[in-house]
Design a protein around this motif. Sequence first.
Motif, mmCIF file in Angstrom:
data_model
loop_
_atom_site.group_PDB
_atom_site.id
_atom_site.type_symbol
_atom_site.label_atom_id
_atom_site.label_comp_id
_atom_site.label_asym_id
_atom_site.label_seq_id
_atom_site.Cartn_x
_atom_site.Cartn_y
_atom_site.Cartn_z
ATOM 1 N N ILE A 14 0.842 -1.201 0.000
ATOM 2 C CA ILE A 14 0.000 0.000 0.000
ATOM 3 C C ILE A 14 0.875 1.248 0.000
ATOM 4 O O ILE A 14 0.682 2.176 -0.790
ATOM 5 C CB ILE A 14 -0.929 0.007 1.223
ATOM 6 C CG1 ILE A 14 -1.932 -1.143 1.148
ATOM 7 C CG2 ILE A 14 -1.653 1.346 1.361
ATOM 8 C CD1 ILE A 14 -2.825 -1.257 2.363
ATOM 9 N N ILE A 15 1.836 1.275 0.898
ATOM 10 C CA ILE A 15 2.734 2.415 1.040
ATOM 11 C C ILE A 15 3.515 2.664 -0.251
ATOM 12 O O ILE A 15 3.634 3.802 -0.723
ATOM 13 C CB ILE A 15 3.694 2.172 2.222
ATOM 14 C CG1 ILE A 15 2.920 2.264 3.547
ATOM 15 C CG2 ILE A 15 4.872 3.143 2.197
ATOM 16 C CD1 ILE A 15 3.718 1.821 4.753
ATOM 17 N N MET A 16 4.042 1.594 -0.850
ATOM 18 C CA MET A 16 4.876 1.752 -2.043
ATOM 19 C C MET A 16 4.072 2.241 -3.234
ATOM 20 O O MET A 16 4.512 3.141 -3.963
ATOM 21 C CB MET A 16 5.577 0.426 -2.346
ATOM 22 C CG MET A 16 6.625 0.048 -1.317
ATOM 23 S SD MET A 16 7.365 -1.577 -1.628
ATOM 24 C CE MET A 16 8.225 -1.273 -3.179
ATOM 25 N N ILE A 17 2.899 1.671 -3.457
ATOM 26 C CA ILE A 17 2.100 2.086 -4.610
ATOM 27 C C ILE A 17 1.632 3.530 -4.447
ATOM 28 O O ILE A 17 1.741 4.343 -5.364
ATOM 29 C CB ILE A 17 0.908 1.132 -4.813
ATOM 30 C CG1 ILE A 17 1.410 -0.238 -5.272
ATOM 31 C CG2 ILE A 17 -0.078 1.703 -5.842
ATOM 32 C CD1 ILE A 17 0.328 -1.293 -5.346
ATOM 33 N N PHE A 18 1.111 3.862 -3.272
ATOM 34 C CA PHE A 18 0.598 5.217 -3.068
ATOM 35 C C PHE A 18 1.690 6.270 -3.248
ATOM 36 O O PHE A 18 1.438 7.350 -3.797
ATOM 37 C CB PHE A 18 -0.025 5.346 -1.671
ATOM 38 C CG PHE A 18 -0.687 6.667 -1.435
ATOM 39 C CD1 PHE A 18 -1.981 6.899 -1.867
ATOM 40 C CD2 PHE A 18 -0.017 7.698 -0.784
ATOM 41 C CE1 PHE A 18 -2.598 8.127 -1.673
ATOM 42 C CE2 PHE A 18 -0.622 8.925 -0.575
ATOM 43 C CZ PHE A 18 -1.913 9.143 -1.023
ATOM 44 N N SER A 19 2.898 5.960 -2.798
ATOM 45 C CA SER A 19 3.973 6.953 -2.881
ATOM 46 C C SER A 19 4.503 7.146 -4.302
ATOM 47 O O SER A 19 5.269 8.081 -4.551
ATOM 48 C CB SER A 19 5.129 6.553 -1.950
ATOM 49 O OG SER A 19 5.720 5.336 -2.358
ATOM 50 N N GLU A 20 4.091 6.286 -5.247
ATOM 51 C CA GLU A 20 4.613 6.365 -6.610
ATOM 52 C C GLU A 20 3.632 6.960 -7.617
ATOM 53 O O GLU A 20 4.006 7.200 -8.763
ATOM 54 C CB GLU A 20 5.040 4.973 -7.090
ATOM 55 C CG GLU A 20 6.214 4.379 -6.339
ATOM 56 C CD GLU A 20 7.521 5.098 -6.621
ATOM 57 O OE1 GLU A 20 7.655 5.654 -7.738
ATOM 58 O OE2 GLU A 20 8.410 5.105 -5.742
ATOM 59 N N VAL A 21 2.372 7.163 -7.235
ATOM 60 C CA VAL A 21 1.381 7.687 -8.184
ATOM 61 C C VAL A 21 0.902 9.056 -7.709
ATOM 62 O O VAL A 21 0.916 9.346 -6.508
ATOM 63 C CB VAL A 21 0.200 6.715 -8.355
ATOM 64 C CG1 VAL A 21 0.681 5.401 -8.946
ATOM 65 C CG2 VAL A 21 -0.533 6.471 -7.048
ATOM 66 N N PRO A 22 0.479 9.917 -8.634
ATOM 67 C CA PRO A 22 0.150 11.294 -8.238
ATOM 68 C C PRO A 22 -1.181 11.474 -7.542
ATOM 69 O O PRO A 22 -1.354 12.435 -6.789
ATOM 70 C CB PRO A 22 0.154 12.043 -9.580
ATOM 71 C CG PRO A 22 -0.141 10.999 -10.594
ATOM 72 C CD PRO A 22 0.497 9.737 -10.095
#
Length: 229
Positions: A65-73
């Motif tokens: 969750i953390i990784m995906i959210f931090s990579e998309v605008p």
Amino acid sequence: MAVMGILYFPWALVSRRGARAACLHYCHWVRWTASWMVGLRTEVRGTPPTGEVIIAAKHQSFLDIIMIFSEVPAGKFIMKRELLWAPVLGQYALRIGCVPVQRGKRGAAIARMIADVESGLADPGQLIIYPQGTRVAPGVRKPYKVGAALLSEQTGQPCVPAATNVGLFWPRKGIWRRPGTAVVEFLPVIEAGIGRETFLIRLESEVEKVSNRLMREAGFEPDPQHPGA
């Protein structure tokens, strides 16, 4: 999380930008601290989407969750309604546009989300859904549900699958964290309009195949009978 939630609360209360800034700050903080506290590095492969798309991701632990959210605008999640009662997490999830659903009533929640976007009540962005419906530990088999296919069909939006091996280092339960390289990999787009059955077969095949490859890179051998093995 609690400290950042309190510090950002005044801004988040009046602006979704404030809520999103708080969530991004927390995600980057977790990834940075994990790298030097326990030797858990994070790596994102592929191209994170920036347009209006659905992200259908393998879900193994809170770290993906953390990784995906931090990579998309402009990421937002379809999430269990029970999470609304989680301190800090639930309130910020609503502020960034997440869609809470009751089990068994996902179709109604999707219909409401589509109506909200069309009427301007919700901000467009990258809608993140976990097609298996919950966290699934490495090596465990769990069928893919129809939600991602239905969502793509109803919105006409393409889908970006995402594979991961994070559960090997950040388990779905417990507080133990292991050193290594946790990877999330964004895969080629699945276009809308290919048919529900074809969509689901392709989504499961591609996500499981790449997730198994990522887990093998980390030294874990999936069950030979596992899809994509």
